[in-house]
Design an enzyme around this catalytic site. Structure first.
Site, PDB file in Angstrom:
ATOM      1  N   ILE A  79      -3.069  13.277   3.108  1.00 47.48           N
ATOM      2  CA  ILE A  79      -2.366  11.859   2.951  1.00 47.48           C
ATOM      3  C   ILE A  79      -1.257  12.005   3.704  1.00 47.48           C
ATOM      4  CG2 ILE A  79      -3.451  11.544   0.685  1.00 47.48           C
ATOM      5  CD1 ILE A  79      -1.148  12.810  -0.759  1.00 47.48           C
ATOM      6  N   CYS A  80      -0.879  10.880   4.040  1.00 42.19           N
ATOM      7  CA  CYS A  80       0.158  10.514   4.604  1.00 42.19           C
ATOM      8  C   CYS A  80       1.411  10.042   3.664  1.00 42.19           C
ATOM      9  CB  CYS A  80      -0.045   9.223   5.748  1.00 42.19           C
ATOM     10  SG  CYS A  80       1.282   8.685   6.745  1.00 42.19           S
ATOM     11  N   LEU A  81       2.381  11.109   3.844  1.00 41.45           N
ATOM     12  CA  LEU A  81       3.811  10.849   3.072  1.00 41.45           C
ATOM     13  C   LEU A  81       4.864  11.360   3.880  1.00 41.45           C
ATOM     14  CD1 LEU A  81       2.549  12.347  -0.576  1.00 41.45           C
ATOM     15  CD2 LEU A  81       2.828   9.960   0.242  1.00 41.45           C
ATOM     16  N   HIS A  87       4.116  13.629   8.909  1.00 35.15           N
ATOM     17  CA  HIS A  87       5.459  13.110   9.437  1.00 35.15           C
ATOM     18  C   HIS A  87       6.228  14.371   9.706  1.00 35.15           C
ATOM     19  CE1 HIS A  87       4.998   9.111   9.148  1.00 35.15           C
ATOM     20  NE2 HIS A  87       4.070   8.991   8.043  1.00 35.15           N
ATOM     21  N   ILE A 116      -2.300   6.182   6.007  1.00 31.82           N
ATOM     22  CA  ILE A 116      -3.610   7.056   6.068  1.00 31.82           C
ATOM     23  C   ILE A 116      -3.752   7.774   4.763  1.00 31.82           C
ATOM     24  CG2 ILE A 116      -4.403   9.090   7.286  1.00 31.82           C
ATOM     25  CD1 ILE A 116      -2.656   8.367   9.650  1.00 31.82           C
TER      26      ILE A 116
END
Length: 132
Positions: A79-81, A87, A116
């Site tokens: 997951i995108c965090l 990031h 994402i």
């Protein structure tokens, strides 16, 4: 490895919000369970996932994967965090696995905004998954 061993010791006792432990033979893979945040459509849900740590941790961020259907994050997908491997530019080495878990809980009720690994189920669908 010393840092990971210290974090494992600090996280050995579960809290009301989360529980996390490294896999027996691999300090770079952890399994966790988080409680759905109270006052949200996730309340009452228990969500299981994996944290995959790079060998350069804490200089590089972990990847977080949810294994439980939840209506906010795709299952079996990194997951995108801002605190995840998507990031590295925002990651701070002073952050920890605890920080990542608390951030994950805080991000659950936020809009997906097309990132994402994010999905936007209705609150009703999320409540149904939380009860399940």
């Amino acid at each position: 490895v010393k840092r990971l061993m210290r974090e494992a010791f600090e996280l050995k006792d579960p809290t009301e919000e989360y529980c996390a432990h490294p896999v027996d033979d691999n300090l770079f893979e952890w399994h966790f369970t988080v409680q759905g945040p109270s006052g949200t459509e996730f309340e009452g849900g228990l969500y299981h996932g994996r944290i995959l740590l790079p060998t350069e941790y804490p200089m590089k961020p972990p990847n977080i994967i949810l294994l439980t259907p939840n209506g906010r994050f795709e299952v079996q997908k990194k997951i995108c965090l801002s605190i995840s491997g998507h990031h590295p530019e925002t990651w701070q080495p002073s952050w920890s696995i605890r920080t990542a878990l608390l951030a994950l809980i805080a991000f659950m009720p936020t809009p997906a905004n097309g990132t994402i690994g994010a999905i936007d189920y209705t609150p009703e669908e999320r409540q149904k998954l939380a009860r399940k």
